[in-house]
Design a protein around this motif. Sequence first.
Motif, mmCIF file in Angstrom:
data_model
loop_
_atom_site.group_PDB
_atom_site.id
_atom_site.type_symbol
_atom_site.label_atom_id
_atom_site.label_comp_id
_atom_site.label_asym_id
_atom_site.label_seq_id
_atom_site.Cartn_x
_atom_site.Cartn_y
_atom_site.Cartn_z
ATOM 1 N N SER A 1 -65.641 -108.961 47.190
ATOM 2 C CA SER A 1 -66.265 -108.019 48.118
ATOM 3 C C SER A 1 -65.221 -107.046 48.654
ATOM 4 C CB SER A 1 -66.914 -108.773 49.279
ATOM 5 O OG SER A 1 -67.365 -107.871 50.270
ATOM 6 N N ILE A 2 -65.492 -105.779 48.535
ATOM 7 C CA ILE A 2 -64.551 -104.763 48.987
ATOM 8 C C ILE A 2 -64.343 -104.839 50.499
ATOM 9 C CG2 ILE A 2 -64.289 -102.259 49.248
ATOM 10 C CD1 ILE A 2 -65.429 -101.919 46.498
ATOM 11 N N ASP A 3 -65.339 -105.344 51.234
ATOM 12 C CA ASP A 3 -65.241 -105.430 52.685
ATOM 13 C C ASP A 3 -64.461 -106.652 53.150
ATOM 14 O OD1 ASP A 3 -66.784 -103.129 52.964
ATOM 15 O OD2 ASP A 3 -68.651 -104.267 52.870
ATOM 16 N N ASP A 4 -64.044 -107.526 52.248
ATOM 17 C CA ASP A 4 -63.310 -108.730 52.610
ATOM 18 C C ASP A 4 -61.879 -108.361 52.982
ATOM 19 O OD1 ASP A 4 -62.157 -111.189 52.900
ATOM 20 O OD2 ASP A 4 -62.970 -112.042 51.067
ATOM 21 N N SER A 5 -61.524 -108.558 54.264
ATOM 22 C CA SER A 5 -60.196 -108.160 54.741
ATOM 23 C C SER A 5 -59.089 -109.047 54.195
ATOM 24 C CB SER A 5 -60.161 -108.196 56.275
ATOM 25 O OG SER A 5 -60.434 -109.506 56.757
ATOM 26 N N LEU A 6 -59.415 -110.232 53.637
ATOM 27 C CA LEU A 6 -58.407 -111.137 53.105
ATOM 28 C C LEU A 6 -57.988 -110.760 51.688
ATOM 29 C CD1 LEU A 6 -59.715 -114.592 54.397
ATOM 30 C CD2 LEU A 6 -57.877 -113.189 55.339
ATOM 31 N N LEU A 7 -58.723 -109.868 51.059
ATOM 32 C CA LEU A 7 -58.376 -109.431 49.711
ATOM 33 C C LEU A 7 -57.288 -108.367 49.775
ATOM 34 C CD1 LEU A 7 -61.751 -109.207 47.757
ATOM 35 C CD2 LEU A 7 -59.859 -110.764 47.355
ATOM 36 N N VAL A 8 -56.115 -108.692 49.237
ATOM 37 C CA VAL A 8 -55.032 -107.716 49.167
ATOM 38 C C VAL A 8 -55.344 -106.664 48.108
ATOM 39 C CG1 VAL A 8 -52.572 -107.406 48.733
ATOM 40 C CG2 VAL A 8 -53.379 -109.433 49.954
ATOM 41 N N ALA A 9 -55.895 -107.110 46.982
ATOM 42 C CA ALA A 9 -56.276 -106.196 45.908
ATOM 43 C C ALA A 9 -57.361 -106.864 45.075
ATOM 44 C CB ALA A 9 -55.079 -105.847 45.031
ATOM 45 N N THR A 10 -58.275 -106.075 44.580
ATOM 46 C CA THR A 10 -59.327 -106.588 43.712
ATOM 47 C C THR A 10 -59.784 -105.490 42.767
ATOM 48 O OG1 THR A 10 -61.536 -107.616 43.636
ATOM 49 C CG2 THR A 10 -61.139 -106.003 45.373
ATOM 50 N N SER A 11 -60.186 -105.881 41.576
ATOM 51 C CA SER A 11 -60.744 -104.935 40.613
ATOM 52 C C SER A 11 -61.707 -105.691 39.704
ATOM 53 C CB SER A 11 -59.642 -104.268 39.776
ATOM 54 O OG SER A 11 -58.950 -105.224 39.001
ATOM 55 N N TYR A 12 -62.708 -104.996 39.225
ATOM 56 C CA TYR A 12 -63.670 -105.599 38.309
ATOM 57 C C TYR A 12 -64.222 -104.527 37.381
ATOM 58 C CZ TYR A 12 -67.418 -103.519 41.085
ATOM 59 O OH TYR A 12 -68.249 -102.627 41.720
ATOM 60 N N ALA A 13 -64.659 -104.958 36.204
ATOM 61 C CA ALA A 13 -65.251 -104.040 35.233
ATOM 62 C C ALA A 13 -66.259 -104.801 34.390
ATOM 63 C CB ALA A 13 -64.177 -103.417 34.341
ATOM 64 N N MET A 14 -67.461 -104.262 34.282
ATOM 65 C CA MET A 14 -68.515 -104.861 33.470
ATOM 66 C C MET A 14 -69.112 -103.791 32.567
ATOM 67 S SD MET A 14 -71.881 -105.565 32.694
ATOM 68 C CE MET A 14 -72.957 -105.100 34.050
ATOM 69 N N ARG A 15 -69.362 -104.169 31.298
ATOM 70 C CA ARG A 15 -69.941 -103.229 30.344
ATOM 71 C C ARG A 15 -70.826 -103.993 29.375
ATOM 72 N NH1 ARG A 15 -68.714 -98.070 28.333
ATOM 73 N NH2 ARG A 15 -69.341 -97.720 26.165
ATOM 74 N N SER A 16 -72.021 -103.501 29.170
ATOM 75 C CA SER A 16 -72.955 -104.142 28.243
ATOM 76 C C SER A 16 -73.670 -103.072 27.435
ATOM 77 C CB SER A 16 -73.983 -104.992 29.003
ATOM 78 O OG SER A 16 -74.858 -105.643 28.099
ATOM 79 N N THR A 17 -73.710 -103.260 26.112
ATOM 80 C CA THR A 17 -74.348 -102.295 25.208
ATOM 81 C C THR A 17 -75.347 -103.016 24.320
ATOM 82 O OG1 THR A 17 -72.350 -100.921 25.156
ATOM 83 C CG2 THR A 17 -73.989 -100.534 23.451
ATOM 84 N N LEU A 18 -76.570 -102.523 24.294
ATOM 85 C CA LEU A 18 -77.625 -103.031 23.424
ATOM 86 C C LEU A 18 -77.851 -102.029 22.303
ATOM 87 C CD1 LEU A 18 -79.899 -105.094 22.813
ATOM 88 C CD2 LEU A 18 -81.389 -103.682 24.266
ATOM 89 N N TYR A 19 -77.695 -102.489 21.055
ATOM 90 C CA TYR A 19 -77.820 -101.619 19.885
ATOM 91 C C TYR A 19 -79.139 -101.904 19.158
ATOM 92 C CZ TYR A 19 -72.731 -101.097 20.417
ATOM 93 O OH TYR A 19 -71.467 -100.873 20.901
#
Length: 273
Positions: free
Chosen positions: A179-197
């Motif tokens: 959670s970006i609002d979590d003050s205990l997080l020094v740094a965080t990053s995430y990435a999600m990608r989904s492709t339906l062919y």
Amino acid sequence: FELNGRAGGRLGISTLYRNLSIVDSLLTDQMPEETFLNRVEYAGAWLKGFITLNTFYEAGSGQELKKEYAFLEVAPGTGVYTYAGDYNGNGVKDLDEFEVAAFSDQANYIKIFLPTNEYVRTRNNQFSQSLALNPSAWYAASGRKAGFASRFSNQTSYRTENKSLEDDVLRALNPFNHSIDDSLLVATSYAMRSTLYYNRSATVFSTDVTYSDNGGKSVLTNGAETRRNNEGTLNLRWNLNKVWGFLTTAEKANKTSSSELLHSRDYDISSWS
């Protein structure tokens, strides 16, 4: 520890403990540190290649430079916080006497982070997952006539990385707690990608739909910066003959950014293209 399966599956587990001691502090400014790192990796395939899975998870502990924060007065209306008043009557603007401004014309202060010579222990984790669904591989390996489902395929990937001051071990080990609002997080990053062919390898007609979502938070010396990009894309390809073809792309996106100091980086943009 490593286990290799007959069908090509692989499970690997590793643990690392490292204790760095500084014998002569005159030779280096590096600080002593104690590091603990655990890693689990898995790769496998099922149903003759119909499902392919790759999983990676890493958790450990380390040390992070401790930071203090202060409130800096800026031009009226360009800040985030306001001085609410001298609650304890000591004539000093204490940190707990600043609040988020309710009105923009009262936002005269920003929060800045100051590095110190102290270090604090952090708990870190990384997680990545990729999943591929390919029904045509199952039809081909089974010797069956390709059905309608063989026209579809999917590729999905997800990755997250967190660095936290969380004391609760279970919460610190949770890779989805970003959670970006979590003050205990020094740094965080995430990435999600989904492709339906649909008809991915066809020479005449094919289409695909992609959804992606990525974001993160970093705490800098001049405050926190957050960002998030969310996109949905549709591609359509149709070859009418050997000479003429038709290709179109439609995209719906939303991009947001927020900075406690640089307001030129504050934006929320929704778009169609």
